[in-house]
Design an enzyme around this catalytic site. Structure first.
Site, PDB file in Angstrom:
ATOM      1  CE1 TYR A   1      19.211  14.947  -7.861  1.00 63.23           C
ATOM      2  CE2 TYR A   1      17.138  16.130  -7.683  1.00 63.23           C
ATOM      3  CZ  TYR A   1      17.916  15.038  -7.376  1.00 63.23           C
ATOM      4  OH  TYR A   1      17.422  14.044  -6.582  1.00 63.23           O
TER       5      TYR A   1
ATOM      6  CD  GLU B   1      21.750  12.117 -10.203  1.00 66.32           C
ATOM      7  OE1 GLU B   1      21.863  11.829 -11.408  1.00 66.32           O
ATOM      8  OE2 GLU B   1      20.923  11.577  -9.456  1.00 66.32           O
TER       9      GLU B   1
ATOM     10  CG  ASP C   1      33.862   7.225  11.744  1.00 69.80           C
ATOM     11  OD1 ASP C   1      33.797   8.473  11.803  1.00 69.80           O
ATOM     12  OD2 ASP C   1      32.855   6.487  11.733  1.00 69.80           O
TER      13      ASP C   1
ATOM     14  CB  THR D   1      29.702  13.783  11.067  1.00 66.87           C
ATOM     15  OG1 THR D   1      30.417  14.020  12.281  1.00 66.87           O
ATOM     16  CG2 THR D   1      29.112  12.379  11.087  1.00 66.87           C
TER      17      THR D   1
ATOM     18  CE  LYS E   1      28.308  12.644  15.004  1.00 65.57           C
ATOM     19  NZ  LYS E   1      28.604  11.206  15.041  1.00 65.57           N
TER      20      LYS E   1
ATOM     21  NE  ARG F   1      22.014  15.979  11.707  1.00 66.04           N
ATOM     22  CZ  ARG F   1      22.242  15.917  13.013  1.00 66.04           C
ATOM     23  NH1 ARG F   1      22.065  16.975  13.778  1.00 66.04           N
ATOM     24  NH2 ARG F   1      22.649  14.800  13.569  1.00 66.04           N
TER      25      ARG F   1
HETATM   26  C1  LIG Z   1      28.024  10.178  14.390  1.00 72.59           C
HETATM   27  C2  LIG Z   1      28.896   9.110  13.849  1.00 72.59           C
HETATM   28  C3  LIG Z   1      28.644   8.491  12.622  1.00 72.59           C
HETATM   29  C4  LIG Z   1      27.355   8.662  11.867  1.00 72.59           C
HETATM   30  O1  LIG Z   1      26.971   9.889  11.534  1.00 72.59           O
HETATM   31  P1  LIG Z   1      25.441  10.204  11.136  1.00 72.59           P
HETATM   32  O2  LIG Z   1      25.594  11.534  10.512  1.00 72.59           O
HETATM   33  O3  LIG Z   1      24.679  10.180  12.409  1.00 72.59           O
HETATM   34  O4  LIG Z   1      25.009   9.155  10.176  1.00 72.59           O
HETATM   35  C5  LIG Z   1      29.562   7.588  12.144  1.00 72.59           C
HETATM   36  N1  LIG Z   1      30.669   7.284  12.831  1.00 72.59           N
HETATM   37  C6  LIG Z   1      30.932   7.837  14.026  1.00 72.59           C
HETATM   38  C7  LIG Z   1      32.178   7.459  14.750  1.00 72.59           C
HETATM   39  C8  LIG Z   1      30.051   8.763  14.582  1.00 72.59           C
HETATM   40  O5  LIG Z   1      30.315   9.275  15.793  1.00 72.59           O
END
Ligand SMILES: *Cc1c(COP(=O)(O)O)cnc(C)c1O
Length: 422
Positions: free
Chosen positions: A57, A59, A203, A229, A232, A238
């Protein structure tokens, strides 16, 4: 055939779970994985996620923790932060968000109050749920204004973005999404955000690996806040990161912890550091360029076969095909393709006359197949398989689907999968 690292202790202690993990590894090995948000992480990333760091942990932030025993964890988190700053060229990085959705929530928490106006791309046009879509908390708790793409071009309608921004004066404008096949024009968004005193949030969840690898323009210098993220195209575990300019660093850190989350997932942080180490290599630049080259080659091959692609093609890792002219819905097509060993997802297309649960399109991404080692010369074959299966599904001909599945397995046998020995 087995998962790597080997699941020795797991198989002994819990054969049921071990069996399921092995089955999933084989499934990932045997299919052409075209889900645009997915990838194969390296064995190094896999190993980092499966470590004793999960026991701790921590925090707070390095040097300012609420529990003792952070001698090592502080170093792990600082390493991930320094690598993020170097790879993306940002002032500040927070590597603690549990995933992309909580990362975006933290941005709202830092910069907007419930009921205030925010702006993002509409989900059916390619935006993400967390950019203010109706069913998301972000659409319920904020007054969300949504922009879209032009029908003729399939590209962001910047006249509409400007009009809406002037009229509604949002606190935040989100640029980015989940089904955008074209380069995101961060300078154009920045100009509009600056005119209306909104904070631009880029994003880059989908394209982070392309940005890191120099295959998509960076939002740095245009968007003071960048969320992503890590799992991807960036090809990490993740997780998520929020990167900011110096001025927003404190507010974002406070929003992530203690505003939204408790203890960070330290095993994930270590794996993010590993992925960012990989992203700084020449091999990764080659991967990013090949992801885009593969997508272009696949787009060209599909266009030749009469597929209707939103925006007419792609600039990145992603294509969106409208199957209306193929006389089949996206969902039955995706299901037939999955049976044929080609895994993708059904997706709405802009101005889709069909329902979101049974839309007109399919979304196709090339990150995972690129990691697997497939190159532009393989794309005409993949397009041919997609074409055959979509045609067969429209006719209800299951024999074609079985033949394609066997051909797919045969091709993939020559391309090893990280995390699995065949
Ligand atoms: C995948 C994605 C998210 C969210 O990610 P999670 O890990 O699935 O919560 C947010 N914004 C965009 C543009 C995404 O493609």
């Amino acid at each position: 055939m087995s998962h790597q690292p080997a699941l020795t202790a797991l198989a002994a202690a819990d054969p049921e779970v071990a069996g399921l993990v092995e089955a999933e590894a084989q499934r990932q090995h045997d299919k052409i994985r075209l889900i645009a948000s997915e990838n194969y992480v390296s064995q190094a990333v896999l190993e980092a996620t499966g470590t004793v760091l999960t026991n701790k942990y921590s925090e707070g932030y390095a040097g300012r923790r609420y529990y003792e025993g952070q001698q090592v964890i502080d170093q792990v988190e600082n390493l991930a932060i320094e690598r993020a700053k170097a790879v993306f060229g940002v002032d500040h990085a927070n590597v603690q968000p549990y995933s992309g959705s909580p990362a975006n929530l933290a941005v709202y928490l830092a910069l907007a109050k419930p009921g205030e106006t925010i702006m993002g791309m509409a989900l059916p046009d390619g935006g993400h749920l967390t950019h203010g879509w109706t069913v998301s908390a972000t659409g319920k708790w904020f007054d969300a204004v949504r922009y879209g793409v032009r029908k003729e071009t399939g590209r962001v309608d910047f006249d509409q973005v400007r009009d809406l921004a002037r009229r509604h004066r949002p606190k935040l404008i989100f640029a980015g999404g989940t089904a955008i096949p074209r380069t995101i024009d961060f300078p154009a968004f920045a100009e509009i955000a600056s005119e209306v005193d909104a904070v631009l949030v880029a994003d880059i969840a989908h394209i982070a690996g392309l940005v890191a690898g120099g295959a998509h323009p960076s939002p740095v210098g245009h968007a003071p806040i960048i969320t992503t993220t890590t799992h991807k195209t960036l090809r990490g575990p993740r997780g998520a990161m929020i990167m900011t300019d110096a001025g927003h660093a404190k507010d974002i850190d406070k929003a992530v912890f203690p505003g939204l989350q408790g203890g960070p997932h330290n095993h994930t942080t270590a794996a993010i550091a590993v992925a960012l180490g990989e992203a700084a290599t020449p091999d990764f630049r080659d991967y990013a360029a090949t992801v885009v080259a593969n997508a272009k080659a696949l787009a060209d091959a599909l266009l030749e076969r009469g597929f209707d692609l939103v925006s007419g093609g792609t600039d990145n890792h992603l294509l969106l095909a409208d199957l209306t002219s193929k006389e089949i819905g996206g969902k039955p097509a995706a299901q037939a393709l999955d049976r044929a060993g080609i895994e993708l997802n059904y997706n709405t297309v802009p101005f889709d006359p069909r329902k979101p649960f049974d839309p007109s399109g399919i979304r196709i991404g090339t990150a995972a197949l690129t990691t697997r080692g497939l190159r532009p010369e393989h794309q005409p074959q993949i397009a041919a398989w997609i074409d055959r299966v979509v045609g067969a599904a429209a006719r209800g001909d299951e024999s074609v689907i079985e033949r394609v599945a066997a051909e797919v397995r045969e091709l993939l046998a020559g391309f090893p999968m990280p995390g699995y020995t065949a």
